[in-house]
Motif scaffolding. Structure first.
Motif, mmCIF file in Angstrom:
data_model
loop_
_atom_site.group_PDB
_atom_site.id
_atom_site.type_symbol
_atom_site.label_atom_id
_atom_site.label_comp_id
_atom_site.label_asym_id
_atom_site.label_seq_id
_atom_site.Cartn_x
_atom_site.Cartn_y
_atom_site.Cartn_z
ATOM 1 N N ALA A 85 0.963 -1.095 0.235
ATOM 2 C CA ALA A 85 0.052 -0.156 0.244
ATOM 3 C C ALA A 85 1.314 1.038 0.605
ATOM 4 C CB ALA A 85 -0.487 0.133 1.381
ATOM 5 N N LEU A 86 0.431 2.198 -1.014
ATOM 6 C CA LEU A 86 1.399 3.338 -0.910
ATOM 7 C C LEU A 86 0.466 4.485 -0.132
ATOM 8 C CD1 LEU A 86 2.998 4.942 -2.229
ATOM 9 C CD2 LEU A 86 0.892 6.020 -4.013
ATOM 10 N N ALA A 87 1.458 4.673 1.370
ATOM 11 C CA ALA A 87 0.890 5.155 1.874
ATOM 12 C C ALA A 87 1.577 7.103 2.521
ATOM 13 C CB ALA A 87 1.167 5.046 3.189
ATOM 14 N N TYR A 88 0.489 7.956 2.674
ATOM 15 C CA TYR A 88 1.311 9.774 2.035
ATOM 16 C C TYR A 88 1.180 10.111 3.655
ATOM 17 C CZ TYR A 88 2.771 9.612 -2.725
ATOM 18 O OH TYR A 88 3.178 9.773 -3.666
ATOM 19 N N ASN A 89 0.833 9.221 4.191
ATOM 20 C CA ASN A 89 0.152 9.591 5.721
ATOM 21 C C ASN A 89 -0.046 8.418 6.809
ATOM 22 O OD1 ASN A 89 -2.784 8.971 5.648
ATOM 23 N ND2 ASN A 89 -2.961 11.104 4.552
ATOM 24 N N VAL A 90 -0.501 9.371 7.790
ATOM 25 C CA VAL A 90 -0.189 8.134 8.982
ATOM 26 C C VAL A 90 -1.879 7.514 8.621
ATOM 27 C CG1 VAL A 90 -0.735 7.686 11.383
ATOM 28 C CG2 VAL A 90 1.297 9.108 10.553
ATOM 29 N N ALA A 93 -1.629 4.403 6.108
ATOM 30 C CA ALA A 93 -1.407 3.926 7.257
ATOM 31 C C ALA A 93 -2.050 2.392 7.300
ATOM 32 C CB ALA A 93 0.797 3.661 7.759
ATOM 33 N N THR A 94 -2.528 3.365 8.658
ATOM 34 C CA THR A 94 -2.904 2.216 9.493
ATOM 35 C C THR A 94 -4.401 2.231 9.125
ATOM 36 O OG1 THR A 94 -3.069 4.454 10.946
ATOM 37 C CG2 THR A 94 -4.593 3.169 11.543
ATOM 38 N N LEU A 95 -4.706 2.588 8.276
ATOM 39 C CA LEU A 95 -5.917 1.621 6.914
ATOM 40 C C LEU A 95 -5.697 0.759 6.237
ATOM 41 C CD1 LEU A 95 -7.956 5.106 6.266
ATOM 42 C CD2 LEU A 95 -9.010 3.022 8.266
ATOM 43 N N ASN A 103 1.308 -5.933 3.619
ATOM 44 C CA ASN A 103 2.046 -6.681 4.693
ATOM 45 C C ASN A 103 3.335 -5.747 4.043
ATOM 46 O OD1 ASN A 103 2.167 -7.702 1.927
ATOM 47 N ND2 ASN A 103 2.310 -10.568 2.756
ATOM 48 N N VAL A 104 3.040 -4.941 2.923
ATOM 49 C CA VAL A 104 4.401 -3.773 2.279
ATOM 50 C C VAL A 104 3.766 -2.426 2.480
ATOM 51 C CG1 VAL A 104 5.646 -2.891 0.817
ATOM 52 C CG2 VAL A 104 5.951 -5.632 1.518
ATOM 53 N N VAL A 105 4.480 -1.092 3.315
ATOM 54 C CA VAL A 105 4.382 -0.035 2.703
ATOM 55 C C VAL A 105 5.035 0.984 1.917
ATOM 56 C CG1 VAL A 105 5.755 0.992 5.116
ATOM 57 C CG2 VAL A 105 3.745 1.850 3.806
ATOM 58 N N ALA A 106 4.092 1.533 0.967
ATOM 59 C CA ALA A 106 5.203 2.441 0.306
ATOM 60 C C ALA A 106 4.934 3.738 0.114
ATOM 61 C CB ALA A 106 4.714 1.760 -1.422
ATOM 62 N N LEU A 107 6.884 4.151 0.617
ATOM 63 C CA LEU A 107 6.693 5.243 0.467
ATOM 64 C C LEU A 107 7.063 6.565 -0.279
ATOM 65 C CD1 LEU A 107 6.241 4.361 3.942
ATOM 66 C CD2 LEU A 107 7.048 6.956 4.578
ATOM 67 N N ILE A 120 4.647 7.600 9.132
ATOM 68 C CA ILE A 120 3.922 6.401 8.304
ATOM 69 C C ILE A 120 3.840 5.047 8.939
ATOM 70 C CG2 ILE A 120 3.559 6.106 6.669
ATOM 71 C CD1 ILE A 120 3.738 9.529 5.841
ATOM 72 N N VAL A 121 5.880 5.419 8.877
ATOM 73 C CA VAL A 121 6.105 3.515 8.815
ATOM 74 C C VAL A 121 5.395 2.991 10.557
ATOM 75 C CG1 VAL A 121 8.116 1.705 9.458
ATOM 76 C CG2 VAL A 121 8.155 3.421 7.246
ATOM 77 N N ALA A 122 6.154 3.959 11.970
ATOM 78 C CA ALA A 122 5.804 3.530 12.414
ATOM 79 C C ALA A 122 4.126 2.981 12.890
ATOM 80 C CB ALA A 122 5.987 4.780 13.761
ATOM 81 N N ALA A 123 3.191 3.893 11.529
ATOM 82 C CA ALA A 123 1.801 3.501 12.117
ATOM 83 C C ALA A 123 1.459 2.451 11.614
ATOM 84 C CB ALA A 123 0.987 4.631 11.621
ATOM 85 N N PHE A 124 2.285 2.268 10.363
ATOM 86 C CA PHE A 124 2.560 1.002 9.329
ATOM 87 C C PHE A 124 2.176 -0.651 10.006
ATOM 88 C CE2 PHE A 124 3.013 -2.236 6.990
ATOM 89 C CZ PHE A 124 2.140 -2.771 5.731
#
Length: 152
Positions: A85-90, A93-95, A103-107, A120-124
């Motif tokens: 999932a691409l995440a630009y905010n907390v 990332a949480t959703l 299982n992977v976050v992209a920033l 963002i990563v910490a929330a994920f």
């Protein structure tokens, strides 16, 4: 938690920062590169092995980074079993974790400050999958499709 991380040149500084912060937080960070700044490196060669490592390492999560995070998310999602999932905010990332069991976050390294990227990563990493039936059902539908696709 074991965290697999990779980037190309465009988010090299963010990756270095995240490795340091996540290690200090007690995570076991596996750095898949880039190990040095190379302005002409190609993200698929770095991102795909990190995504493969997440699939092979049950219970781990991944972080993939680039200039925008778009290409890196696409590359990671080509690996069977990855839900990047691409995440630009907390909130995103949480959703991604709560609803999609990503299982992977992209920033994108060019999209936020180092500290915002860490948040963002910490929330994920800190958000569990909700396990709600409707979310499990939808993920199951995606997994069923993924398993039915013939690969060369």
């Amino acid at each position: 938690m074991r965290v697999h991380i990779a980037t190309d040149h465009a988010a090299f500084e963010l990756k270095q920062y995240l490795v340091e912060r996540l290690t200090a937080d007690g995570h076991e960070v596996v750095d898949h590169g880039a190990s040095t700044y190379e302005s002409l490196d190609d993200y698929p060669q770095l991102i795909i092995p990190a995504a493969e490592a997440v699939v092979a390492d049950a219970g781990s999560l991944g972080v993939v980074l680039g200039g925008s995070g778009n290409g890196e998310q696409i590359a990671a999602n080509k690996v069977p079993g990855i839900r990047a999932a691409l995440a630009y905010n907390v909130e995103l990332a949480t959703l991604a974790r709560q609803h999609n069991d990503a299982n992977v976050v992209a920033l994108g390294g060019r999209m936020q400050s180092l500290e915002e990227g860490y948040a963002i990563v910490a929330a994920f990493l800190g958000t569990p999958f909700s396990g709600e039936e409707r979310h499990r059902r939808r993920i199951g539908q995606i997994s069923a499709y993924e398993g039915s696709v013939r690969r060369p």
